[in-house]
Design an enzyme around this catalytic site. Structure first.
Site, PDB file in Angstrom:
ATOM      1  N   LYS A  13     -64.267 -21.943 -27.079  1.00 59.65           N
ATOM      2  CA  LYS A  13     -63.581 -22.327 -25.835  1.00 59.65           C
ATOM      3  C   LYS A  13     -64.557 -22.919 -24.819  1.00 59.65           C
ATOM      4  O   LYS A  13     -64.319 -23.978 -24.248  1.00 59.65           O
ATOM      5  CB  LYS A  13     -62.867 -21.103 -25.203  1.00 59.65           C
ATOM      6  CG  LYS A  13     -61.918 -20.378 -26.134  1.00 59.65           C
ATOM      7  CD  LYS A  13     -61.235 -19.209 -25.449  1.00 59.65           C
ATOM      8  CE  LYS A  13     -62.158 -18.102 -25.011  1.00 59.65           C
ATOM      9  NZ  LYS A  13     -62.820 -17.361 -26.118  1.00 59.65           N
ATOM     10  N   ARG A  88     -56.154 -13.283 -19.637  1.00 61.87           N
ATOM     11  CA  ARG A  88     -56.436 -12.531 -20.853  1.00 61.87           C
ATOM     12  C   ARG A  88     -55.483 -11.355 -21.030  1.00 61.87           C
ATOM     13  O   ARG A  88     -55.583 -10.625 -22.010  1.00 61.87           O
ATOM     14  CB  ARG A  88     -57.837 -11.963 -20.756  1.00 61.87           C
ATOM     15  CG  ARG A  88     -58.847 -12.605 -21.679  1.00 61.87           C
ATOM     16  CD  ARG A  88     -60.168 -12.022 -21.261  1.00 61.87           C
ATOM     17  NE  ARG A  88     -61.176 -12.079 -22.247  1.00 61.87           N
ATOM     18  CZ  ARG A  88     -62.149 -12.990 -22.222  1.00 61.87           C
ATOM     19  NH1 ARG A  88     -62.159 -13.927 -21.331  1.00 61.87           N
ATOM     20  NH2 ARG A  88     -63.103 -12.941 -23.117  1.00 61.87           N
ATOM     21  N   ARG A 127     -75.287 -17.201 -31.441  1.00 60.36           N
ATOM     22  CA  ARG A 127     -75.287 -17.930 -30.165  1.00 60.36           C
ATOM     23  C   ARG A 127     -76.535 -17.587 -29.343  1.00 60.36           C
ATOM     24  O   ARG A 127     -76.963 -16.448 -29.284  1.00 60.36           O
ATOM     25  CB  ARG A 127     -74.041 -17.562 -29.346  1.00 60.36           C
ATOM     26  CG  ARG A 127     -74.084 -18.184 -27.941  1.00 60.36           C
ATOM     27  CD  ARG A 127     -72.767 -18.156 -27.251  1.00 60.36           C
ATOM     28  NE  ARG A 127     -72.240 -16.816 -27.061  1.00 60.36           N
ATOM     29  CZ  ARG A 127     -71.035 -16.573 -26.565  1.00 60.36           C
ATOM     30  NH1 ARG A 127     -70.248 -17.576 -26.224  1.00 60.36           N
ATOM     31  NH2 ARG A 127     -70.609 -15.341 -26.434  1.00 60.36           N
ATOM     32  N   ARG A 160     -76.814 -13.248 -25.578  1.00 62.77           N
ATOM     33  CA  ARG A 160     -76.036 -12.575 -24.539  1.00 62.77           C
ATOM     34  C   ARG A 160     -75.951 -11.083 -24.848  1.00 62.77           C
ATOM     35  O   ARG A 160     -75.857 -10.707 -26.014  1.00 62.77           O
ATOM     36  CB  ARG A 160     -74.617 -13.180 -24.510  1.00 62.77           C
ATOM     37  CG  ARG A 160     -74.290 -13.871 -23.198  1.00 62.77           C
ATOM     38  CD  ARG A 160     -73.049 -14.690 -23.271  1.00 62.77           C
ATOM     39  NE  ARG A 160     -71.825 -13.908 -23.459  1.00 62.77           N
ATOM     40  CZ  ARG A 160     -70.605 -14.435 -23.446  1.00 62.77           C
ATOM     41  NH1 ARG A 160     -70.457 -15.744 -23.247  1.00 62.77           N
ATOM     42  NH2 ARG A 160     -69.537 -13.688 -23.628  1.00 62.77           N
ATOM     43  N   ARG A 171     -65.065  -6.459 -28.939  1.00 60.73           N
ATOM     44  CA  ARG A 171     -64.405  -7.552 -28.201  1.00 60.73           C
ATOM     45  C   ARG A 171     -63.234  -8.115 -29.009  1.00 60.73           C
ATOM     46  O   ARG A 171     -62.190  -8.456 -28.450  1.00 60.73           O
ATOM     47  CB  ARG A 171     -65.421  -8.666 -27.891  1.00 60.73           C
ATOM     48  CG  ARG A 171     -66.359  -8.291 -26.753  1.00 60.73           C
ATOM     49  CD  ARG A 171     -67.602  -9.147 -26.746  1.00 60.73           C
ATOM     50  NE  ARG A 171     -67.360 -10.533 -26.423  1.00 60.73           N
ATOM     51  CZ  ARG A 171     -68.239 -11.511 -26.687  1.00 60.73           C
ATOM     52  NH1 ARG A 171     -69.384 -11.246 -27.282  1.00 60.73           N
ATOM     53  NH2 ARG A 171     -67.948 -12.744 -26.353  1.00 60.73           N
TER      54      ARG A 171
HETATM   55  P1  AP5 Z   1     -68.480 -20.669 -27.430  1.00 55.96           P
HETATM   56  O1  AP5 Z   1     -68.005 -22.021 -27.077  1.00 55.96           O
HETATM   57  O2  AP5 Z   1     -69.522 -20.041 -26.568  1.00 55.96           O
HETATM   58  O3  AP5 Z   1     -67.233 -19.703 -27.648  1.00 55.96           O
HETATM   59  P2  AP5 Z   1     -66.270 -19.023 -26.599  1.00 55.96           P
HETATM   60  O4  AP5 Z   1     -64.909 -19.052 -27.176  1.00 55.96           O
HETATM   61  O5  AP5 Z   1     -66.463 -19.608 -25.237  1.00 55.96           O
HETATM   62  O6  AP5 Z   1     -66.854 -17.553 -26.691  1.00 55.96           O
HETATM   63  P3  AP5 Z   1     -67.164 -16.468 -25.582  1.00 55.96           P
HETATM   64  O7  AP5 Z   1     -67.885 -15.360 -26.280  1.00 55.96           O
HETATM   65  O8  AP5 Z   1     -67.865 -17.046 -24.398  1.00 55.96           O
HETATM   66  O9  AP5 Z   1     -65.753 -16.012 -25.219  1.00 55.96           O
HETATM   67  P4  AP5 Z   1     -65.331 -14.711 -24.648  1.00 55.96           P
HETATM   68  O10 AP5 Z   1     -63.944 -15.007 -24.342  1.00 55.96           O
HETATM   69  O11 AP5 Z   1     -65.553 -13.503 -25.453  1.00 55.96           O
HETATM   70  O12 AP5 Z   1     -66.384 -14.487 -23.444  1.00 55.96           O
HETATM   71  P5  AP5 Z   1     -66.267 -14.663 -21.893  1.00 55.96           P
HETATM   72  O13 AP5 Z   1     -67.536 -15.188 -21.414  1.00 55.96           O
HETATM   73  O14 AP5 Z   1     -64.999 -15.342 -21.501  1.00 55.96           O
HETATM   74  O15 AP5 Z   1     -69.020 -20.723 -28.939  1.00 55.96           O
HETATM   75  C1  AP5 Z   1     -69.605 -19.594 -29.557  1.00 55.96           C
HETATM   76  C2  AP5 Z   1     -70.806 -20.056 -30.406  1.00 55.96           C
HETATM   77  O16 AP5 Z   1     -70.349 -20.885 -31.467  1.00 55.96           O
HETATM   78  C3  AP5 Z   1     -71.830 -20.900 -29.631  1.00 55.96           C
HETATM   79  O17 AP5 Z   1     -73.099 -20.591 -30.105  1.00 55.96           O
HETATM   80  C4  AP5 Z   1     -71.457 -22.371 -29.988  1.00 55.96           C
HETATM   81  O18 AP5 Z   1     -72.601 -23.194 -29.961  1.00 55.96           O
HETATM   82  C5  AP5 Z   1     -70.899 -22.207 -31.393  1.00 55.96           C
HETATM   83  N1  AP5 Z   1     -69.778 -23.110 -31.689  1.00 55.96           N
HETATM   84  C6  AP5 Z   1     -68.831 -23.581 -30.834  1.00 55.96           C
HETATM   85  N2  AP5 Z   1     -67.921 -24.332 -31.502  1.00 55.96           N
HETATM   86  C7  AP5 Z   1     -68.318 -24.320 -32.804  1.00 55.96           C
HETATM   87  C8  AP5 Z   1     -67.780 -24.898 -33.994  1.00 55.96           C
HETATM   88  N3  AP5 Z   1     -66.659 -25.644 -34.001  1.00 55.96           N
HETATM   89  N4  AP5 Z   1     -68.426 -24.663 -35.156  1.00 55.96           N
HETATM   90  C9  AP5 Z   1     -69.560 -23.901 -35.196  1.00 55.96           C
HETATM   91  N5  AP5 Z   1     -70.123 -23.324 -34.101  1.00 55.96           N
HETATM   92  C10 AP5 Z   1     -69.503 -23.526 -32.922  1.00 55.96           C
HETATM   93  O19 AP5 Z   1     -66.081 -13.143 -21.448  1.00 55.96           O
HETATM   94  C11 AP5 Z   1     -67.138 -12.204 -21.556  1.00 55.96           C
HETATM   95  C12 AP5 Z   1     -66.668 -10.862 -21.020  1.00 55.96           C
HETATM   96  O20 AP5 Z   1     -66.310 -11.001 -19.620  1.00 55.96           O
HETATM   97  C13 AP5 Z   1     -65.407 -10.285 -21.664  1.00 55.96           C
HETATM   98  O21 AP5 Z   1     -65.702  -9.563 -22.847  1.00 55.96           O
HETATM   99  C14 AP5 Z   1     -64.887  -9.382 -20.549  1.00 55.96           C
HETATM  100  O22 AP5 Z   1     -65.622  -8.196 -20.442  1.00 55.96           O
HETATM  101  C15 AP5 Z   1     -65.159 -10.217 -19.302  1.00 55.96           C
HETATM  102  N6  AP5 Z   1     -64.037 -11.131 -18.973  1.00 55.96           N
HETATM  103  C16 AP5 Z   1     -64.052 -12.492 -18.966  1.00 55.96           C
HETATM  104  N7  AP5 Z   1     -62.857 -12.982 -18.608  1.00 55.96           N
HETATM  105  C17 AP5 Z   1     -62.062 -11.910 -18.375  1.00 55.96           C
HETATM  106  C18 AP5 Z   1     -60.700 -11.769 -18.011  1.00 55.96           C
HETATM  107  N8  AP5 Z   1     -59.912 -12.846 -17.807  1.00 55.96           N
HETATM  108  N9  AP5 Z   1     -60.200 -10.518 -17.879  1.00 55.96           N
HETATM  109  C19 AP5 Z   1     -60.983  -9.429 -18.068  1.00 55.96           C
HETATM  110  N10 AP5 Z   1     -62.274  -9.482 -18.442  1.00 55.96           N
HETATM  111  C20 AP5 Z   1     -62.812 -10.724 -18.602  1.00 55.96           C
END
Ligand code: AP5
Length: 228
Positions: A13, A88, A127, A160, A171
């Protein structure tokens, strides 16, 4: 276009949101990035959020809703936005709907990135992020040219805190229990578009998203000009 990126952790994403935001010239708002900024700044919100993030749990709705609502209401996102990682939970989705309604609009399209558990684990465990500029890499799929060093700013690349294997599994569990219901919610609203996120060709996924945005824009323009 007002867009949401929905999907499991590591679905790609953030990677796609950054690319599409530049191509379509609309802001990318990541709830995870905003929370991590608060953690790094040591604010009251950050101190509370850190506990949940490091355990792989969702930060309580009220904290996240306040941060995102503030952004949306204060800024004039006339050209649209990409919300990445928010909403979420169903309650976050409802607050978002109400907030946008008060501003006289609504979401245009929700992209659901469907990705297997195996891909999620591979992507998150490999990552690496720049401690300085936040650029996102993967040791296999998106490697930096110099090991452990950011291509963009020369900063150090780190894993991270929540990308450790036991936290990744937590997660994923939290995603299935608390976020997956949103797929049905947005399907019922008629704005869900599924994206095959398992392919490792990042440009191909970008193209599929851009094609869908173009189609949606054409539909909206036709509707606005009364031709539909
Ligand atoms: P990446 O693009 O970083 O994936 P992502 O979907 O953004 O993954 P995240 O881990 O950031 O999502 P998340 O939803 O768990 O975390 P968030 O920061 O929102 O890609 C991942 C890896 O794969 C990278 O290395 C990339 O280079 C590689 N890649 C990308 N595309 C690829 C492809 N096609 N093929 C191969 N490799 C690829 O949230 C973190 C924490 O914050 C949560 O756990 C929670 O505690 C809190 N939080 C955030 N938002 C909320 C909310 N709305 N409500 C409550 N808590 C929240």
């Amino acid at each position: 276009m007002r867009i949401v990126f929905l999907g499991p952790p590591g679905a790609g994403k953030g990677t796609q949101a950054e690319i599409i935001s530049k191509k379509k010239k609309i802001p990318h708002i990541s709830s995870g990035n905003l929370l991590r900024e608060a953690v790094d700044a040591g604010t009251e919100t950050g101190i509370k959020a850190k506990y949940y993030i490091e355990k792989g749990l969702l930060v309580p709705d009220q904290i996240v809703v306040d941060i995102i609502k503030d952004r949306i209401v204060k800024n004039d996102f006339k050209a649209g936005f990409i919300l990445d990682g928010f909403p979420r939970t169903l309650s976050q989705a409802k607050v978002l709907d109400e907030t946008l309604k008060k501003l006289g609009n609504g979401l245009d399209i929700v992209f659901y990135f469907s990705v297997s558990k195996e891909s999620v684990v591979l992507r998150l465990s490999g990552r690496r992020m720049c401690v300085n500029c936040g650029a996102n890499y993967h040791i296999k799929y998106v490697p930096s040219s110099r090991d452990g060093i950011c291509d963009k700013c020369g900063g150090k690349l780190n894993q991270r805190a929540d990308d450790k294997s036991e936290t990744i599994l937590e997660r994923l569990k939290v995603y299935h229990e608390q976020t997956e219901d949103l797929i049905e919610y947005y399907k019922r609203n008629g704005i869900l578009k599924e994206i095959a996120g398992d392919i490792s060709n990042i440009e191909m996924i970008t193209k599929n998203i851009l094609d869908s945005i173009d189609l949606a824009e054409k539909r909206l323009n036709r509707a606005r000009s009364g031709l539909n």
